[in-house]
Enzyme design. Structure first.
Site, PDB file in Angstrom:
ATOM      1  N   HIS A   1      -2.871   7.525   6.894  1.00 18.81           N
ATOM      2  CA  HIS A   1      -1.861   8.380   6.246  1.00 18.81           C
ATOM      3  C   HIS A   1      -2.479   9.681   5.722  1.00 18.81           C
ATOM      4  O   HIS A   1      -1.842  10.731   5.738  1.00 18.81           O
ATOM      5  CB  HIS A   1      -1.221   7.659   5.056  1.00 18.81           C
TER       6      HIS A   1
ATOM      7  N   HIS B   1      -4.830   1.530   7.720  1.00 19.87           N
ATOM      8  CA  HIS B   1      -3.466   2.071   7.770  1.00 19.87           C
ATOM      9  C   HIS B   1      -3.294   3.187   6.725  1.00 19.87           C
ATOM     10  O   HIS B   1      -2.762   4.256   7.026  1.00 19.87           O
ATOM     11  CB  HIS B   1      -2.476   0.920   7.514  1.00 19.87           C
ATOM     12  N   GLU B   2      -3.788   2.934   5.502  1.00 13.06           N
ATOM     13  CA  GLU B   2      -3.602   3.921   4.427  1.00 13.06           C
ATOM     14  C   GLU B   2      -4.484   5.156   4.644  1.00 13.06           C
ATOM     15  O   GLU B   2      -4.036   6.277   4.383  1.00 13.06           O
ATOM     16  CB  GLU B   2      -3.883   3.288   3.055  1.00 13.06           C
TER      17      GLU B   2
ATOM     18  N   GLN C   1       2.729   9.977   1.250  1.00 13.05           N
ATOM     19  CA  GLN C   1       4.046   9.330   1.331  1.00 13.05           C
ATOM     20  C   GLN C   1       4.938   9.684   0.147  1.00 13.05           C
ATOM     21  O   GLN C   1       6.144   9.434   0.193  1.00 13.05           O
ATOM     22  CB  GLN C   1       3.889   7.809   1.403  1.00 13.05           C
TER      23      GLN C   1
ATOM     24  N   GLY D   1       0.848  -1.185   0.000  1.00 14.20           N
ATOM     25  CA  GLY D   1       0.000   0.000   0.000  1.00 14.20           C
ATOM     26  C   GLY D   1       0.889   1.242   0.000  1.00 14.20           C
ATOM     27  O   GLY D   1       1.991   1.224   0.564  1.00 14.20           O
TER      28      GLY D   1
ATOM     29  N   CYS E   1       5.573  -0.040   7.438  1.00 11.79           N
ATOM     30  CA  CYS E   1       5.223   1.107   6.605  1.00 11.79           C
ATOM     31  C   CYS E   1       6.449   1.521   5.808  1.00 11.79           C
ATOM     32  O   CYS E   1       7.545   1.573   6.359  1.00 11.79           O
ATOM     33  CB  CYS E   1       4.767   2.254   7.505  1.00 11.79           C
ATOM     34  N   LEU E   2       6.239   1.824   4.531  1.00 13.90           N
ATOM     35  CA  LEU E   2       7.374   2.215   3.689  1.00 13.90           C
ATOM     36  C   LEU E   2       8.017   3.511   4.177  1.00 13.90           C
ATOM     37  O   LEU E   2       9.170   3.780   3.846  1.00 13.90           O
ATOM     38  CB  LEU E   2       6.924   2.369   2.228  1.00 13.90           C
TER      39      LEU E   2
HETATM   40 NI    NI Z   1       2.261   3.260   5.716  1.00 17.03          NI
END
Ligand code: NI
Length: 188
Positions: free
Chosen positions: A148, A144-145, A60, A55, A102-103
């Site tokens: 963000h 989670h997304e 991000q 995701g 998470c990236l």
């Molecule tokens: Ni994330």
């Protein structure tokens, strides 16, 4: 507030904590944004697959817009999804705990507890409204997304003590990484 869209051909860079852009509430996507978003999709998916991740939310990559991309399909069977202006309309009282990463916080993982099942609405690139129901990984990923898009990171769901340990570890690893880069530049 207009968002400066990255060039559609360049692979966008994924921002790492503590970049402030990860902490900003993103604005809704309007019809005027859609053509640029469509052009951005291939390179945004490239960035996510390359990372690799399942995701990736617009903030991000430095875009303050309410959308994210997701692909929970197994390798070689890609099932890309683009969720624009997503909203959770129902969440189960039953909770589920699973490990999240998470990236934007590379190499950091923690057990996070969230509603086990959710229903969300979102728009596709054409502006058509859809509804998605999910449990397990799908439910966790969507929550989670969407977090963000509100400037919330998975570590915010931890106790302050656990959060600080994880953020300090990340900062240390990022420092070492940039030291390594500087050292290899100096050797050349
Ligand atoms: Ni994330």
């Amino acid at each position: 507030m207009s968002a400066a869209l990255p060039s559609p051909t360049a692979i966008p860079e994924i921002l790492i904590v503590p970049d402030k852009r990860l902490r900003t509430r993103a604005r809704p996507v309007t019809d005027a944004d859609r053509p640029a978003l469509e052009a951005l999709m291939p390179s945004m998916f490239d960035a996510m697959y390359r990372a690799p991740g399942i995701g990736l939310a617009a903030p991000q990559i430095g875009l303050s817009l309410r959308f994210f991309i997701m692909d929970l399909g197994p390798d070689h069977a890609r099932t890309p999804l683009i969720l624009i202006n997503p909203t959770i309309i129902a969440a189960s009282e039953t909770l589920a705990t699973r490990e999240e990463g998470c990236l934007s916080l590379p190499n950091q993982y923690a057990e996070i507890t969230r509603p086990a099942r959710i229903t969300a609405t979102y728009e596709d690139l054409a502006g058509v409204k859809h509804r998605i129901e999910g449990e397990d990984l799908l439910a966790a990923c969507i929550q989670h997304e969407i977090d963000h898009l509100d400037g919330i990171l998975f570590v915010d769901h931890l106790t302050p003590l656990k959060r600080n340990i994880l953020l300090r570890k990340l900062a240390k690893e990022q420092r070492e990484k940039s030291d390594d880069k500087a050292a290899s530049r100096a050797r050349r």
